[in-house]
Motif scaffolding. Structure first.
Motif, mmCIF file in Angstrom:
data_model
loop_
_atom_site.group_PDB
_atom_site.id
_atom_site.type_symbol
_atom_site.label_atom_id
_atom_site.label_comp_id
_atom_site.label_asym_id
_atom_site.label_seq_id
_atom_site.Cartn_x
_atom_site.Cartn_y
_atom_site.Cartn_z
ATOM 1 N N ASN A 117 0.853 -1.179 0.000
ATOM 2 C CA ASN A 117 0.000 0.000 0.000
ATOM 3 C C ASN A 117 0.888 1.227 0.000
ATOM 4 O OD1 ASN A 117 -2.520 -1.199 -0.015
ATOM 5 N ND2 ASN A 117 -2.907 -0.924 2.160
ATOM 6 N N MET A 118 0.543 2.218 -0.808
ATOM 7 C CA MET A 118 1.263 3.488 -0.832
ATOM 8 C C MET A 118 0.327 4.570 -0.315
ATOM 9 S SD MET A 118 3.292 2.813 -4.455
ATOM 10 C CE MET A 118 4.028 4.433 -4.563
ATOM 11 N N VAL A 119 0.737 5.260 0.747
ATOM 12 C CA VAL A 119 -0.116 6.193 1.480
ATOM 13 C C VAL A 119 0.254 7.626 1.087
ATOM 14 C CG1 VAL A 119 -0.840 6.984 3.759
ATOM 15 C CG2 VAL A 119 -0.299 4.554 3.394
ATOM 16 N N TYR A 120 -0.757 8.361 0.603
ATOM 17 C CA TYR A 120 -0.541 9.703 0.060
ATOM 18 C C TYR A 120 -1.287 10.769 0.865
ATOM 19 C CZ TYR A 120 1.485 7.817 -4.258
ATOM 20 O OH TYR A 120 2.292 7.196 -5.182
ATOM 21 N N VAL A 121 -0.685 11.968 0.895
ATOM 22 C CA VAL A 121 -1.314 13.165 1.431
ATOM 23 C C VAL A 121 -1.442 14.168 0.289
ATOM 24 C CG1 VAL A 121 -1.004 15.153 2.958
ATOM 25 C CG2 VAL A 121 -0.479 12.870 3.787
ATOM 26 N N ARG A 122 -2.571 14.858 0.230
ATOM 27 C CA ARG A 122 -2.756 15.896 -0.783
ATOM 28 C C ARG A 122 -2.273 17.241 -0.246
ATOM 29 N NH1 ARG A 122 -8.320 18.500 -3.091
ATOM 30 N NH2 ARG A 122 -7.471 19.435 -4.992
ATOM 31 N N CYS A 123 -1.397 17.863 -0.985
ATOM 32 C CA CYS A 123 -0.856 19.159 -0.600
ATOM 33 C C CYS A 123 -1.390 20.231 -1.547
ATOM 34 C CB CYS A 123 0.677 19.145 -0.662
ATOM 35 S SG CYS A 123 1.432 17.924 0.432
ATOM 36 N N ARG A 124 -1.616 21.414 -0.984
ATOM 37 C CA ARG A 124 -2.043 22.545 -1.799
ATOM 38 C C ARG A 124 -1.069 23.704 -1.571
ATOM 39 N NH1 ARG A 124 -7.091 20.809 0.410
ATOM 40 N NH2 ARG A 124 -8.588 20.106 -1.165
ATOM 41 N N GLY B 111 0.745 21.575 -4.990
ATOM 42 C CA GLY B 111 1.699 20.472 -5.092
ATOM 43 C C GLY B 111 1.100 19.122 -5.385
ATOM 44 N N GLY B 112 -0.214 18.949 -5.165
ATOM 45 C CA GLY B 112 -0.846 17.675 -5.485
ATOM 46 C C GLY B 112 -0.533 16.596 -4.468
ATOM 47 N N TRP B 113 -0.506 15.353 -4.925
ATOM 48 C CA TRP B 113 -0.366 14.203 -4.048
ATOM 49 C C TRP B 113 1.097 13.922 -3.734
ATOM 50 C CZ3 TRP B 113 -4.447 12.578 -1.576
ATOM 51 C CH2 TRP B 113 -5.712 12.814 -2.132
ATOM 52 N N ARG B 114 1.367 13.669 -2.458
ATOM 53 C CA ARG B 114 2.723 13.370 -2.004
ATOM 54 C C ARG B 114 2.743 12.035 -1.272
ATOM 55 N NH1 ARG B 114 3.653 16.462 -5.252
ATOM 56 N NH2 ARG B 114 4.754 18.466 -5.149
ATOM 57 N N LEU B 115 3.550 11.122 -1.767
ATOM 58 C CA LEU B 115 3.731 9.831 -1.107
ATOM 59 C C LEU B 115 4.484 10.048 0.202
ATOM 60 C CD1 LEU B 115 3.706 6.687 -1.101
ATOM 61 C CD2 LEU B 115 5.864 6.808 -2.394
ATOM 62 N N VAL B 116 3.951 9.484 1.297
ATOM 63 C CA VAL B 116 4.574 9.652 2.614
ATOM 64 C C VAL B 116 5.166 8.343 3.110
ATOM 65 C CG1 VAL B 116 4.258 10.430 4.991
ATOM 66 C CG2 VAL B 116 2.958 11.510 3.140
ATOM 67 N N VAL B 117 4.349 7.289 3.125
ATOM 68 C CA VAL B 117 4.820 5.985 3.591
ATOM 69 C C VAL B 117 4.309 4.897 2.660
ATOM 70 C CG1 VAL B 117 4.921 6.671 6.022
ATOM 71 C CG2 VAL B 117 2.852 5.617 5.137
ATOM 72 N N SER B 118 5.003 3.763 2.684
ATOM 73 C CA SER B 118 4.537 2.587 1.945
ATOM 74 C C SER B 118 4.559 1.393 2.887
ATOM 75 C CB SER B 118 5.412 2.320 0.715
ATOM 76 O OG SER B 118 6.780 2.225 1.062
ATOM 77 N N GLY C 269 3.407 -6.411 6.473
ATOM 78 C CA GLY C 269 2.704 -5.318 7.118
ATOM 79 C C GLY C 269 3.635 -4.244 7.650
ATOM 80 N N HIS C 270 4.961 -4.451 7.512
ATOM 81 C CA HIS C 270 5.896 -3.415 7.952
ATOM 82 C C HIS C 270 5.842 -2.232 6.993
ATOM 83 C CE1 HIS C 270 8.452 -5.499 4.939
ATOM 84 N NE2 HIS C 270 8.984 -4.287 4.762
ATOM 85 N N TRP C 271 6.338 -1.086 7.437
ATOM 86 C CA TRP C 271 6.233 0.116 6.614
ATOM 87 C C TRP C 271 7.529 0.900 6.573
ATOM 88 C CZ3 TRP C 271 6.532 4.752 9.545
ATOM 89 C CH2 TRP C 271 6.279 4.617 10.908
ATOM 90 N N HIS C 272 7.648 1.668 5.484
ATOM 91 C CA HIS C 272 8.820 2.498 5.236
ATOM 92 C C HIS C 272 8.408 3.952 5.084
ATOM 93 C CE1 HIS C 272 11.406 -0.995 4.336
ATOM 94 N NE2 HIS C 272 10.365 -1.485 3.670
ATOM 95 N N LEU C 273 9.288 4.849 5.451
ATOM 96 C CA LEU C 273 9.139 6.259 5.138
ATOM 97 C C LEU C 273 9.710 6.504 3.748
ATOM 98 C CD1 LEU C 273 10.251 7.674 8.573
ATOM 99 C CD2 LEU C 273 8.049 8.162 7.502
ATOM 100 N N ASN C 274 8.957 7.191 2.917
ATOM 101 C CA ASN C 274 9.390 7.444 1.546
ATOM 102 C C ASN C 274 9.808 8.892 1.325
ATOM 103 O OD1 ASN C 274 6.801 5.259 1.012
ATOM 104 N ND2 ASN C 274 8.859 4.731 0.316
ATOM 105 N N THR D 110 6.363 -1.317 12.090
ATOM 106 C CA THR D 110 5.711 -2.622 12.061
ATOM 107 C C THR D 110 4.202 -2.460 11.887
ATOM 108 O OG1 THR D 110 5.113 -2.899 14.404
ATOM 109 C CG2 THR D 110 7.416 -3.293 13.816
ATOM 110 N N CYS D 111 3.535 -3.582 11.608
ATOM 111 C CA CYS D 111 2.078 -3.542 11.464
ATOM 112 C C CYS D 111 1.399 -3.159 12.775
ATOM 113 C CB CYS D 111 1.542 -4.875 10.959
ATOM 114 S SG CYS D 111 1.735 -6.272 12.093
#
Length: 293
Positions: A191-198, A200-207, A219-224, A245-246
């Motif tokens: 899963n790629m988790v996005y935040v919308r910035c104004r 700037g559009g969509w910014r990937l934050v974590v995966s 289920g572990h996650w990374h900072l992108n 971790t999950c």
């Protein structure tokens, strides 16, 4: 709350967004069924099979295990060689320690990030352009879920570039968060988790990865993002790789649309209390065995 253009979601996720998110940070160890406690034990590998069998045969749910302690389980280990007995006793102690660690309510998602490497990560990102994005995703939310089929060798940067082309920076109304479930060869690998910035559009934050990565279970996650806000495959201190971790992220990061399968289902999803999320959470891809925290 209805989300425009939302992908169909599994029953447990519908429960999460309807009201179960209020229970997400509550202590869950005593609410596990004996089947779930056995599944937790088996996550530590084949040496745990005898312990898991004892739990299932005795109907030892989470509450009973915490009340009876490791001795209640070790007294029932029979027919094992000395080395196997010692390995099984170690599993029993580890299991009870893990249950005890999850027998206390938590107030916020940030409270889950208490281990030294997690505290250090939060300190590094404090006061940076990325900190508001982290605050945005580390809270209860109901994002919009979408799917994207990627090539088997595609990496995060390449997939993000394709998604940016598809989305064009737009969104419906006040949409702030979006999760892209990335399929490879028909199963969800991350899963790629996005935040919308104004602006700037969509910014990937974590995966969130639904595979084994070294000692990090599915289920572990990374900072992108780097603290400066630059996109990166996997951020980490001093050239390393940070693994969340999950267990220490919002549950909505772990949701995938209905009808899809995880490459490997996170153990946390399998251990959701049935009385809140329903038994449907157990009907998915088998859990991969891997080390827990």
């Amino acid at each position: 709350e209805a989300v425009r253009g939302q992908a169909a979601l599994p029953v447990w996720a519908q429960q999460l967004f309807r009201s179960a998110w209020r229970q997400e940070l509550k202590a869950w160890a005593r609410r596990l069924s004996s089947r779930q406690v056995a599944l937790l034990a088996r996550s530590w590998g084949p040496h745990a099979e005898k312990v898991a069998s004892v739990i299932e045969a005795g109907g030892f749910d989470g509450a009973l295990c915490i009340a009876g302690g490791a001795r209640m389980l070790t007294e029932r280990l029979e027919g094992l060689k000395k080395a196997q007995v010692e390995a099984s006793k170690h599993i029993c102690r580890r299991l009870l320690d893990f249950l005890a660690d999850n027998d206390t309510d938590t107030r916020t998602y940030r409270d889950l990030l208490w281990r030294p490497e997690e505290v250090a990560m939060l300190r590094v990102f404090a006061g940076t352009p990325v900190e508001p994005w982290l605050r945005e995703v580390l809270r209860p939310a109901q994002p919009r879920y979408v799917t994207y089929e990627a090539g088997p060798e595609a990496h995060v940067k390449e997939i993000d570039a394709k998604l940016q082309q598809l989305w064009g920076g737009g969104s419906d109304g006040d949409e702030r968060l979006r999760v892209a479930a990335i399929l490879k060869e028909g199963v969800v690998q991350q899963n790629m988790v996005y935040v919308r910035c104004r602006p700037g559009g969509w910014r990937l934050v974590v995966s969130v990865d639904f595979c084994q990565h070294g000692e990090a279970p599915p289920g572990h996650w990374h900072l992108n993002r780097t603290p400066a806000g630059d996109q990166i495959e996997h951020w980490g201190p001093r050239g390393g790789v940070f693994h969340g971790t999950c267990w220490n992220c919002p549950l909505w990061w772990q949701v995938i649309p209905a009808g899809l399968e995880y490459l490997h289902r996170p153990l946390r999803v399998a251990l959701l209390p049935d009385d809140v999320f329903g038994p449907a959470v157990t009907r998915s891809t088998p859990v991969a065995r891997g080390k827990l925290r």
